[in-house]
Design an enzyme around this catalytic site. Sequence first.
Site, PDB file in Angstrom:
ATOM      1  CE  LYS A  53      -3.750  -2.539   2.122  1.00  0.00           C
ATOM      2  NZ  LYS A  53      -4.562  -2.924   3.270  1.00  0.00           N
ATOM      3  CD  GLN A  97      -3.478  -4.528   6.349  1.00  0.00           C
ATOM      4  OE1 GLN A  97      -3.596  -3.473   5.733  1.00  0.00           O
ATOM      5  NE2 GLN A  97      -3.865  -5.679   5.843  1.00  0.00           N
ATOM      6  CG  ASP A 120      -9.496  -0.347   4.705  1.00  0.00           C
ATOM      7  OD1 ASP A 120      -9.308  -0.790   3.561  1.00  0.00           O
ATOM      8  OD2 ASP A 120      -8.766  -0.622   5.675  1.00  0.00           O
TER       9      ASP A 120
HETATM   10  N1  GUN Z   1      -6.846  -7.157   6.095  1.00  0.00           N
HETATM   11  C1  GUN Z   1      -7.142  -7.919   5.043  1.00  0.00           C
HETATM   12  N2  GUN Z   1      -7.655  -7.175   4.029  1.00  0.00           N
HETATM   13  C2  GUN Z   1      -7.690  -5.913   4.488  1.00  0.00           C
HETATM   14  C3  GUN Z   1      -8.100  -4.685   3.905  1.00  0.00           C
HETATM   15  O1  GUN Z   1      -8.575  -4.605   2.768  1.00  0.00           O
HETATM   16  N3  GUN Z   1      -7.972  -3.593   4.699  1.00  0.00           N
HETATM   17  C4  GUN Z   1      -7.479  -3.664   5.965  1.00  0.00           C
HETATM   18  N4  GUN Z   1      -7.417  -2.549   6.667  1.00  0.00           N
HETATM   19  N5  GUN Z   1      -7.083  -4.776   6.518  1.00  0.00           N
HETATM   20  C5  GUN Z   1      -7.183  -5.905   5.784  1.00  0.00           C
END
Ligand code: GUN
Length: 301
Positions: A53, A97, A120
Amino acid sequence: MAVIIDGKAVSDRIKSEIALENKKLMDDIGVMPGLAVIIVGNDSASKIYVSNKIKACEKVGFYSEKIQLSEKISQKELVARIEELNNRVDIDGILVQLPLPKHISEKVVLGKIDPRKDVDCFSPFNVGRITINDYRFLPCTPAGVMELLKETGVELAGKNCVVIGRSNIVGKPMAMMLINESATVTVCHSKTVNLPEITSKADILISAVGKPKFVTADMVKDGAIVIDVGINHDENGKLCGDVDFNAVEPKAGYITPVPGGVGPMTIAMLMKNTIMAAKANAILNVKSAGKTKAAKSKSDK
Ligand code: GUN
């Protein structure tokens, strides 16, 4: 033989478009989108996701900040860090995350992110907005799936769509987004009775269960669009999806590979949400600066 939907190519195209849009934003109003990514603990998969990211932010020209926190951090301290980020004008998007350590409530933490910075789209407010088809953000993975479905050129209205998996991150919002496009949607899960009978009627089959080679050829209708959201490892440790690709591909009309299907789209959609947040926050910041000025000139009188 199915058409393979190339998620990597679509994702690269979207990121290039965002990079251009970003340059224009900088040139026109001097705004650089900023994304803060919080990672708690040392989960190795989470570390890879977060580093991807941050790299994507660099690629499109956003400011980014990785905030690595100890696994032992208290919920209160984590919430305080989020509140700090909520108040920073240089941060437009905040992402925590997942998963979080067991002593921290995901629900409480996600609920503390300012909905305007919730790139998100996990906060209850933003999830509710998808349900009423009046949203600013869409959650990144299901939004990426929608983009890939758009690539096929197939009309979604009236199609029989089956989603396997009912998670808050993928299955449930995916179903809402398909309903918003007038598809007929069935959501299946671990308690579903006679799953193959249901999936084999799907024009569009989306699997998000997290089990390697779970979707077999007998579960797929001839010519169906098969979207594989799973990221798993097979018995030899090789990366694979939920779909038994070699068996299903000859039967499907379109199929996404793993890797190179839905995975890269998640990050492209995160970049899209972040630039949208930056634009909306820039307008808000100008408005609140105007209000502060007006209040000051009143008090000067
Ligand atoms: N953990 C697994 N997929 C995601 C996601 O798309 N966003 C976040 N914040 N955590 C995750």
